[in-house]
Motif scaffolding. Structure first.
Motif, PDB file in Angstrom:
ATOM      1  N   ASN A   1     -12.038  -1.223   2.603  1.00 49.90           N
ATOM      2  CA  ASN A   1     -12.151  -2.674   2.555  1.00 49.90           C
ATOM      3  C   ASN A   1     -10.757  -3.299   2.509  1.00 49.90           C
ATOM      4  OD1 ASN A   1     -11.275  -3.103  -0.225  1.00 49.90           O
ATOM      5  ND2 ASN A   1     -13.301  -2.399  -0.883  1.00 49.90           N
ATOM      6  N   VAL A   2     -10.703  -4.587   2.710  1.00 52.75           N
ATOM      7  CA  VAL A   2      -9.433  -5.308   2.787  1.00 52.75           C
ATOM      8  C   VAL A   2      -8.637  -5.176   1.496  1.00 52.75           C
ATOM      9  CG1 VAL A   2      -8.389  -7.594   3.053  1.00 52.75           C
ATOM     10  CG2 VAL A   2     -10.287  -6.919   4.514  1.00 52.75           C
ATOM     11  N   LYS A   3      -9.311  -5.260   0.369  1.00 57.30           N
ATOM     12  CA  LYS A   3      -8.630  -5.168  -0.922  1.00 57.30           C
ATOM     13  C   LYS A   3      -7.944  -3.809  -1.091  1.00 57.30           C
ATOM     14  CE  LYS A   3      -9.422  -5.875  -5.850  1.00 57.30           C
ATOM     15  NZ  LYS A   3     -10.400  -6.186  -6.894  1.00 57.30           N
ATOM     16  N   THR A   4      -8.628  -2.741  -0.729  1.00 54.04           N
ATOM     17  CA  THR A   4      -8.052  -1.401  -0.833  1.00 54.04           C
ATOM     18  C   THR A   4      -6.852  -1.268   0.091  1.00 54.04           C
ATOM     19  OG1 THR A   4     -10.187  -0.432  -1.423  1.00 54.04           O
ATOM     20  CG2 THR A   4      -8.515   1.075  -0.555  1.00 54.04           C
ATOM     21  N   THR A   5      -6.985  -1.741   1.313  1.00 49.30           N
ATOM     22  CA  THR A   5      -5.887  -1.681   2.276  1.00 49.30           C
ATOM     23  C   THR A   5      -4.671  -2.437   1.755  1.00 49.30           C
ATOM     24  OG1 THR A   5      -7.421  -1.448   4.116  1.00 49.30           O
ATOM     25  CG2 THR A   5      -5.211  -2.219   4.647  1.00 49.30           C
ATOM     26  N   GLN A   6      -4.894  -3.621   1.214  1.00 48.46           N
ATOM     27  CA  GLN A   6      -3.792  -4.414   0.667  1.00 48.46           C
ATOM     28  C   GLN A   6      -3.137  -3.709  -0.517  1.00 48.46           C
ATOM     29  OE1 GLN A   6      -5.887  -8.081  -0.103  1.00 48.46           O
ATOM     30  NE2 GLN A   6      -5.301  -8.954   1.875  1.00 48.46           N
ATOM     31  N   HIS A   7      -3.948  -3.107  -1.366  1.00 48.00           N
ATOM     32  CA  HIS A   7      -3.427  -2.398  -2.536  1.00 48.00           C
ATOM     33  C   HIS A   7      -2.559  -1.207  -2.106  1.00 48.00           C
ATOM     34  CE1 HIS A   7      -4.382  -0.929  -6.886  1.00 48.00           C
ATOM     35  NE2 HIS A   7      -3.147  -0.659  -6.549  1.00 48.00           N
ATOM     36  N   ILE A   8      -3.036  -0.432  -1.151  1.00 51.78           N
ATOM     37  CA  ILE A   8      -2.270   0.715  -0.674  1.00 51.78           C
ATOM     38  C   ILE A   8      -0.981   0.255   0.002  1.00 51.78           C
ATOM     39  CG2 ILE A   8      -2.243   2.668   0.934  1.00 51.78           C
ATOM     40  CD1 ILE A   8      -5.307   2.915   0.359  1.00 51.78           C
ATOM     41  N   ASN A   9      -1.056  -0.799   0.796  1.00 56.73           N
ATOM     42  CA  ASN A   9       0.151  -1.327   1.435  1.00 56.73           C
ATOM     43  C   ASN A   9       1.169  -1.794   0.397  1.00 56.73           C
ATOM     44  OD1 ASN A   9      -0.534  -0.818   4.108  1.00 56.73           O
ATOM     45  ND2 ASN A   9      -1.580  -2.778   4.349  1.00 56.73           N
ATOM     46  N   ALA A  10       0.694  -2.397  -0.684  1.00 50.45           N
ATOM     47  CA  ALA A  10       1.592  -2.836  -1.758  1.00 50.45           C
ATOM     48  C   ALA A  10       2.231  -1.627  -2.448  1.00 50.45           C
ATOM     49  CB  ALA A  10       0.841  -3.695  -2.769  1.00 50.45           C
TER      50      ALA A  10
END
Length: 122
Positions: free
Chosen positions: A9-18
């Motif tokens: 999901n978008v939240k997981t992707t954003q967290h990993i990118n961070a």
């Protein structure tokens, strides 16, 4: 994060990118997560595919070789982690990497909780 299998999901992707940005800022290391629906040729080709991808993308610094690739092949039900030589001794020490995969990533993935499993690996 390159989510070609469309499992995160978008939240997981954003967290990993961070997390990857923080790693790069603090250490110069590079973390990349790639998901694919399957690897051509099946399970036996997942590891070689991960190694080729790691080398072709030249992950990590060319001198310190401090890159990490987490490859998730959904259809093959495989996770491969490629680690540059500069991080290998740190992540392999006392079986830490194997324990992280077996203890955190795989149980989530086996329950089809892809977000939790991939985030645990990252």
């Amino acid at each position: 994060v390159t989510d070609m299998a469309v499992i995160l999901n978008v939240k997981t992707t954003q967290h990993i990118n961070a997390l990857a940005e923080e790693l790069r800022a603090r250490t110069g290391g590079e973390l990349v997560v790639v998901t694919v629906p399957a690897v051509q040729g099946g399970k036996a080709n997942v590891k070689p595919f991960a190694t080729r991808l790691f080398n072709q993308w030249r992950l990590g610094d060319r001198y310190t070789n401090n890159g990490v690739l987490i490859l998730v092949s959904v259809g093959d039900r495989r996770i491969e982690v490629e680690v540059g030589r500069g991080l290998s001794s740190v992540l392999q020490r006392r079986g830490w990497l194997r324990a992280a995969i077996d203890g955190s990533m795989l149980p989530s993935v086996r329950s089809d909780c892809w977000d939790d499993g991939v985030l645990a690996g990252a």
